[in-house]
Design a protein around this motif. Structure first.
Motif, PDB file in Angstrom:
ATOM      1  N   SER A 160      12.972  31.298 -13.920  1.00 32.91           N
ATOM      2  CA  SER A 160      13.151  32.345 -14.926  1.00 32.91           C
ATOM      3  C   SER A 160      13.251  33.694 -14.239  1.00 32.91           C
ATOM      4  O   SER A 160      12.434  34.022 -13.373  1.00 32.91           O
ATOM      5  CB  SER A 160      11.979  32.353 -15.917  1.00 32.91           C
ATOM      6  N   VAL A 161      14.240  34.476 -14.626  1.00 24.28           N
ATOM      7  CA  VAL A 161      14.458  35.748 -13.954  1.00 24.28           C
ATOM      8  C   VAL A 161      15.029  36.758 -14.954  1.00 24.28           C
ATOM      9  O   VAL A 161      15.854  36.427 -15.799  1.00 24.28           O
ATOM     10  CB  VAL A 161      15.399  35.572 -12.738  1.00 24.28           C
ATOM     11  N   ASP A 162      14.536  37.988 -14.865  1.00 19.26           N
ATOM     12  CA  ASP A 162      15.034  39.101 -15.667  1.00 19.26           C
ATOM     13  C   ASP A 162      15.990  39.901 -14.789  1.00 19.26           C
ATOM     14  O   ASP A 162      15.572  40.490 -13.779  1.00 19.26           O
ATOM     15  CB  ASP A 162      13.864  39.958 -16.141  1.00 19.26           C
ATOM     16  N   LEU A 163      17.266  39.929 -15.144  1.00 25.79           N
ATOM     17  CA  LEU A 163      18.291  40.538 -14.299  1.00 25.79           C
ATOM     18  C   LEU A 163      18.612  41.960 -14.732  1.00 25.79           C
ATOM     19  O   LEU A 163      18.528  42.298 -15.907  1.00 25.79           O
ATOM     20  CB  LEU A 163      19.573  39.692 -14.349  1.00 25.79           C
ATOM     21  N   HIS A 164      18.992  42.766 -13.734  1.00 26.64           N
ATOM     22  CA  HIS A 164      19.402  44.152 -13.981  1.00 26.64           C
ATOM     23  C   HIS A 164      20.568  44.480 -13.068  1.00 26.64           C
ATOM     24  O   HIS A 164      20.747  43.852 -12.027  1.00 26.64           O
ATOM     25  CB  HIS A 164      18.236  45.115 -13.717  1.00 26.64           C
ATOM     26  N   PRO A 165      21.395  45.491 -13.440  1.00 31.11           N
ATOM     27  CA  PRO A 165      22.511  45.881 -12.563  1.00 31.11           C
ATOM     28  C   PRO A 165      22.035  46.231 -11.166  1.00 31.11           C
ATOM     29  O   PRO A 165      20.958  46.799 -10.976  1.00 31.11           O
ATOM     30  CB  PRO A 165      23.104  47.097 -13.286  1.00 31.11           C
ATOM     31  N   ILE A 166      22.860  45.889 -10.184  1.00 31.40           N
ATOM     32  CA  ILE A 166      22.509  46.069  -8.774  1.00 31.40           C
ATOM     33  C   ILE A 166      23.414  47.135  -8.163  1.00 31.40           C
ATOM     34  O   ILE A 166      24.630  47.102  -8.362  1.00 31.40           O
ATOM     35  CB  ILE A 166      22.671  44.744  -8.003  1.00 31.40           C
ATOM     36  N   ASN A 223      24.837  39.194  -0.563  1.00 31.49           N
ATOM     37  CA  ASN A 223      24.266  40.161   0.373  1.00 31.49           C
ATOM     38  C   ASN A 223      23.684  41.404  -0.291  1.00 31.49           C
ATOM     39  O   ASN A 223      23.021  42.204   0.372  1.00 31.49           O
ATOM     40  CB  ASN A 223      25.302  40.571   1.440  1.00 31.49           C
ATOM     41  N   ASN A 224      23.919  41.614  -1.593  1.00 34.33           N
ATOM     42  CA  ASN A 224      23.258  42.735  -2.261  1.00 34.33           C
ATOM     43  C   ASN A 224      22.445  42.259  -3.459  1.00 34.33           C
ATOM     44  O   ASN A 224      22.121  43.036  -4.355  1.00 34.33           O
ATOM     45  CB  ASN A 224      24.271  43.806  -2.672  1.00 34.33           C
ATOM     46  N   LEU A 225      22.085  40.974  -3.465  1.00 32.87           N
ATOM     47  CA  LEU A 225      21.334  40.401  -4.566  1.00 32.87           C
ATOM     48  C   LEU A 225      19.892  40.901  -4.550  1.00 32.87           C
ATOM     49  O   LEU A 225      19.204  40.791  -3.535  1.00 32.87           O
ATOM     50  CB  LEU A 225      21.354  38.871  -4.474  1.00 32.87           C
ATOM     51  N   HIS A 226      19.448  41.435  -5.685  1.00 27.34           N
ATOM     52  CA  HIS A 226      18.059  41.873  -5.834  1.00 27.34           C
ATOM     53  C   HIS A 226      17.528  41.373  -7.173  1.00 27.34           C
ATOM     54  O   HIS A 226      18.178  41.534  -8.194  1.00 27.34           O
ATOM     55  CB  HIS A 226      17.940  43.401  -5.772  1.00 27.34           C
ATOM     56  N   THR A 268      26.516  52.647  -8.224  1.00 24.31           N
ATOM     57  CA  THR A 268      26.876  53.024  -6.867  1.00 24.31           C
ATOM     58  C   THR A 268      25.889  54.054  -6.332  1.00 24.31           C
ATOM     59  O   THR A 268      25.784  55.148  -6.873  1.00 24.31           O
ATOM     60  CB  THR A 268      28.300  53.607  -6.823  1.00 24.31           C
ATOM     61  N   LEU A 269      25.180  53.697  -5.287  1.00 19.07           N
ATOM     62  CA  LEU A 269      24.212  54.578  -4.661  1.00 19.07           C
ATOM     63  C   LEU A 269      24.522  54.694  -3.173  1.00 19.07           C
ATOM     64  O   LEU A 269      24.982  53.745  -2.554  1.00 19.07           O
ATOM     65  CB  LEU A 269      22.780  54.046  -4.844  1.00 19.07           C
ATOM     66  N   LYS A 270      24.273  55.838  -2.607  1.00 19.06           N
ATOM     67  CA  LYS A 270      24.523  56.029  -1.178  1.00 19.06           C
ATOM     68  C   LYS A 270      23.262  55.876  -0.348  1.00 19.06           C
ATOM     69  O   LYS A 270      23.315  55.577   0.833  1.00 19.06           O
ATOM     70  CB  LYS A 270      25.142  57.414  -0.947  1.00 19.06           C
ATOM     71  N   ASN A 271      22.132  56.089  -0.958  1.00 20.12           N
ATOM     72  CA  ASN A 271      20.878  56.040  -0.218  1.00 20.12           C
ATOM     73  C   ASN A 271      20.127  54.751  -0.550  1.00 20.12           C
ATOM     74  O   ASN A 271      19.772  54.532  -1.705  1.00 20.12           O
ATOM     75  CB  ASN A 271      20.015  57.259  -0.587  1.00 20.12           C
ATOM     76  N   PRO A 272      19.853  53.895   0.462  1.00 22.08           N
ATOM     77  CA  PRO A 272      19.124  52.661   0.182  1.00 22.08           C
ATOM     78  C   PRO A 272      17.767  52.894  -0.472  1.00 22.08           C
ATOM     79  O   PRO A 272      17.249  52.035  -1.177  1.00 22.08           O
ATOM     80  CB  PRO A 272      18.970  52.019   1.567  1.00 22.08           C
ATOM     81  N   LYS A 273      17.181  54.086  -0.288  1.00 26.02           N
ATOM     82  CA  LYS A 273      15.879  54.367  -0.882  1.00 26.02           C
ATOM     83  C   LYS A 273      15.980  54.512  -2.399  1.00 26.02           C
ATOM     84  O   LYS A 273      14.968  54.485  -3.083  1.00 26.02           O
ATOM     85  CB  LYS A 273      15.298  55.654  -0.273  1.00 26.02           C
ATOM     86  N   ASP A 274      17.222  54.693  -2.891  1.00 26.89           N
ATOM     87  CA  ASP A 274      17.401  54.852  -4.329  1.00 26.89           C
ATOM     88  C   ASP A 274      17.386  53.537  -5.091  1.00 26.89           C
ATOM     89  O   ASP A 274      17.465  53.530  -6.310  1.00 26.89           O
ATOM     90  CB  ASP A 274      18.721  55.553  -4.627  1.00 26.89           C
ATOM     91  N   ILE A 275      17.320  52.421  -4.378  1.00 25.41           N
ATOM     92  CA  ILE A 275      17.350  51.113  -5.045  1.00 25.41           C
ATOM     93  C   ILE A 275      16.079  50.948  -5.876  1.00 25.41           C
ATOM     94  O   ILE A 275      14.983  51.219  -5.419  1.00 25.41           O
ATOM     95  CB  ILE A 275      17.426  49.963  -4.023  1.00 25.41           C
ATOM     96  N   HIS A 276      16.275  50.493  -7.087  1.00 31.64           N
ATOM     97  CA  HIS A 276      15.120  50.106  -7.910  1.00 31.64           C
ATOM     98  C   HIS A 276      15.163  48.608  -8.112  1.00 31.64           C
ATOM     99  O   HIS A 276      16.090  48.080  -8.708  1.00 31.64           O
ATOM    100  CB  HIS A 276      15.164  50.813  -9.274  1.00 31.64           C
ATOM    101  N   ILE A 277      14.184  47.914  -7.586  1.00 32.26           N
ATOM    102  CA  ILE A 277      14.104  46.462  -7.751  1.00 32.26           C
ATOM    103  C   ILE A 277      13.135  46.186  -8.880  1.00 32.26           C
ATOM    104  O   ILE A 277      11.940  46.477  -8.770  1.00 32.26           O
ATOM    105  CB  ILE A 277      13.613  45.779  -6.451  1.00 32.26           C
ATOM    106  N   PRO A 278      13.641  45.638 -10.011  1.00 31.35           N
ATOM    107  CA  PRO A 278      12.761  45.420 -11.156  1.00 31.35           C
ATOM    108  C   PRO A 278      11.697  44.378 -10.870  1.00 31.35           C
ATOM    109  O   PRO A 278      11.899  43.503 -10.057  1.00 31.35           O
ATOM    110  CB  PRO A 278      13.745  44.949 -12.240  1.00 31.35           C
TER     111      PRO A 278
END
Length: 384
Positions: free
Chosen positions: A345-351, A325-328, A374-384
Motif C-alpha cells: 500500500s502506498v500513497d503517491l504524489h507528484p515527483i 531513477n527519480n522514484l520517491h 520541476t525543481l533545480k535544487n535536490p534539497k527542494d524535494i518533498h518525500i511524503p
C-alpha cells in the motif's frame, strides 16, 4: 402587438430548449471523455476493429512460438527435481474456461492451499526455469482480484513457473497512477527475491489460453493479442497495455515506467516508446493463444489524464530523467502478507525532475509538463 409578443415567446421557448439541449450534450460529452473514458475508448476501438477487419489491415503479430501439440511432453512427464522444468507440457491444454462469477477471497484461499504466504509458489517435481513476479496495480477492485487469482494460479502452476503475486494498492486522494505503482512494485518485489522477469498484469484481464506462456524467454513481451471487449482485435498496432512482461535487466535499462501519468491512459504507450528508443523489440503470441477476457466492473472508472498527449510527445527526452531513477515514495512501504499475495500500500504524489535542462521539462519560459514538478535544487524535494 399581440402577434409580436407571441413571436418573442416562441423565440424565447426555442432559445431555452436549445440551451437545455446544448447543456445536456456538453455535460454528457465531458462525463464520458473525462470521468468515464473507458467507455469512450471501448466504443472507439470496437469501431476501429470493425473498420480494420473490413479493410483487411492485419494486426501486428510478432511471434508464433508454439508448435503443434504433438511436440508437447506427456502429462505425467518429469525430468527430475534438479533438472529444468520443460516449457511445454500436455497439461497445458490450450483454451481455458473463463468464469467471471464473483467469489470471495476466502473461497479462493481454500481452493489453493499449496500457495505459500505472500502468494509464493514453486514446482517440486522439477527446477523452475524462470522466477516470475506478477505485479497487479490496484484500487477499489475488490470484486475482481479474487477472480483473477483463482483463474491465473492453476495456469501458472501448469506452466511450472516459480511465481509470486504483488498487489500494489494506491491509497490517498491523488488520481490513479498505474506507471508509478508498477515502479514501486518492482522495487519492493526485488527485495524479496532476485526475480528473472516481471509481468505487469491488470486486475481485470483473464487469459483464455494456458499456452500463453508467462516465462521470461520471449521478452519484452505483450501477452494480449486479442481482447474480447475490442472484438478480439488489437486497438492499434503499437498497443502495449493490459499484460506485458520484461526481464529485470530490460526494465532497468529503459528506466521503468514513467511516473507522470495521473489518471487514465498514456503510460503504456510511453512504455512502448521507451522500448523503441532503447532499441528493444517485443513479441506477441499468436492471436488464438493471446486471447483475454476483460472482467466488467461496477463503478466509475479512473478519470482521464488529459495531459498525456503532451507527455507522449516528449517521451524520448523524459526517458532517462523520469522513471525508476527519480522514484520517491514513503519508505518503508506498508507491506502486508496474505495467503495469496503480498500487498504493498502506498500513497503517491507528484515527483520533481532534478537537473532538467530541456525547455520541455518546464521552467520560467515554458509551461510545465502536466504531472511533473520541476525543481533545480535536490534539497527542494518533498518525500511524503
Amino acid at each position: 402587438m399581440v402577434n409580436l409578443c407571441r413571436t418573442l415567446l416562441k423565440v424565447s421557448i426555442r432559445s431555452f430548449l436549445a440551451v437545455i439541449l446544448f447543456f445536456f450534450l456538453s455535460t454528457t460529452c465531458i462525463y464520458f471523455v473525462y470521468a468515464a473514458p473507458g467507455k469512450v475508448n471501448e466504443y472507439f476501438y470496437v469501431g476501429k476493429a470493425y473498420v480494420t477487419s473490413m479493410l483487411g489491415d492485419p494486426d501486428v503479430s510478432i511471434s508464433t512460438d508454439y508448435p503443434d501439440p504433438g511436440t508437447y511432453l506427456p502429462v505425467n512427464f518429469t525430468q527430475g527435481e534438479n533438472l529444468p522444468c520443460p516449457e511445454r507440457l500436455l497439461s497445458m491444454k490450450g483454451p481455458m474456461e473463463v468464469n467471471m462469477s464473483e467469489i470471495s477471497m476466502e473461497a479462493v484461499v481454500a481452493k489453493h492451499l499449496d500457495i505459500q504466504l505472500g502468494g509464493h509458489w514453486k514446482p517440486q517435481d522439477c527446477k523452475p526455469r524462470w522466477k516470475v513476479a506478477i505485479l497487479i496495480p490496484f484500487r477499489k477492485r475488490q470484486e475482481q482480484l479474487p477472480i483473477l487469482l483463482d483463474h491465473l494460479t492453476p495456469m501458472l502452476q501448469r506452466q511450472r513457473l516459480q511465481f509470486a503475486y504483488y498487489v500494489i494498492e494506491q491509497t490517498g486522494s491523488q488520481p490513479f497512477n498505474r506507471g508509478m505503482l508498477f515502479n514501486v512494485g518492482f522495487q519492493e518485489a526485488m527485495k524479496d527475491l532476485n526475480w528473472d522477469c516481471v509481468i505487469f498484469h491488470d486486475v481485470d484481464h483473464l487469459p483464455e489460453n494456458d499456452r500463453n506462456y508467462y516465462g521470461c524467454g520471449q521478452m519484452p513481451r505483450h501477452f494480449v493479442h486479442a481482447l474480447d471487449k475490442y472484438k478480439y482485435k488489437l486497438p492499434y498496432d503499437k498497443f502495449f497495455g493490459g499484460v506485458t512482461g520484461l526481464t529485470t535487466e530490460q526494465y532497468r535499462e529503459i528506466n521503468g515506467f514513467p511516473n507522470a501519468y495521473w489518471g487514465w491512459g498514456g503510460e503504456d504507450d510511453d512504455l512502448m516508446n521507451r522500448l523503441i528508443y532503447a532499441g528493444l523489440g517485443f513479441t506477441r503470441p499468436e492471436a488464438e493463444i493471446g486471447r483475454y477476457t476483460s472482467i466488467p466492473h461496477h463503478h466509475v472508472g479512473e478519470k482521464q489524464f488529459l495531459g498525456r498527449w503532451q507527455l507522449l510527445r516528449y517521451s524520448k527526452e523524459r526517458q532517462y530523467v523520469e522513471g525508476l531513477n527519480n522514484l520517491h515514495y514513503s519508505r518503508p512501504a506498508n507491506v502486508s502478507y496474505s495467503k495469496l499475495y503480498t500487498n504493498v500500500s502506498v500513497d503517491l504524489h507528484p515527483i520533481p525532475l532534478l537537473n532538467c535542462r530541456g525547455w520541455w521539462c518546464g521552467g520560467n519560459t515554458m509551461k510545465k509538463l502536466p504531472g511533473i514538478l520541476t525543481l533545480k535544487n535536490p534539497k527542494d524535494i518533498h518525500i511524503p
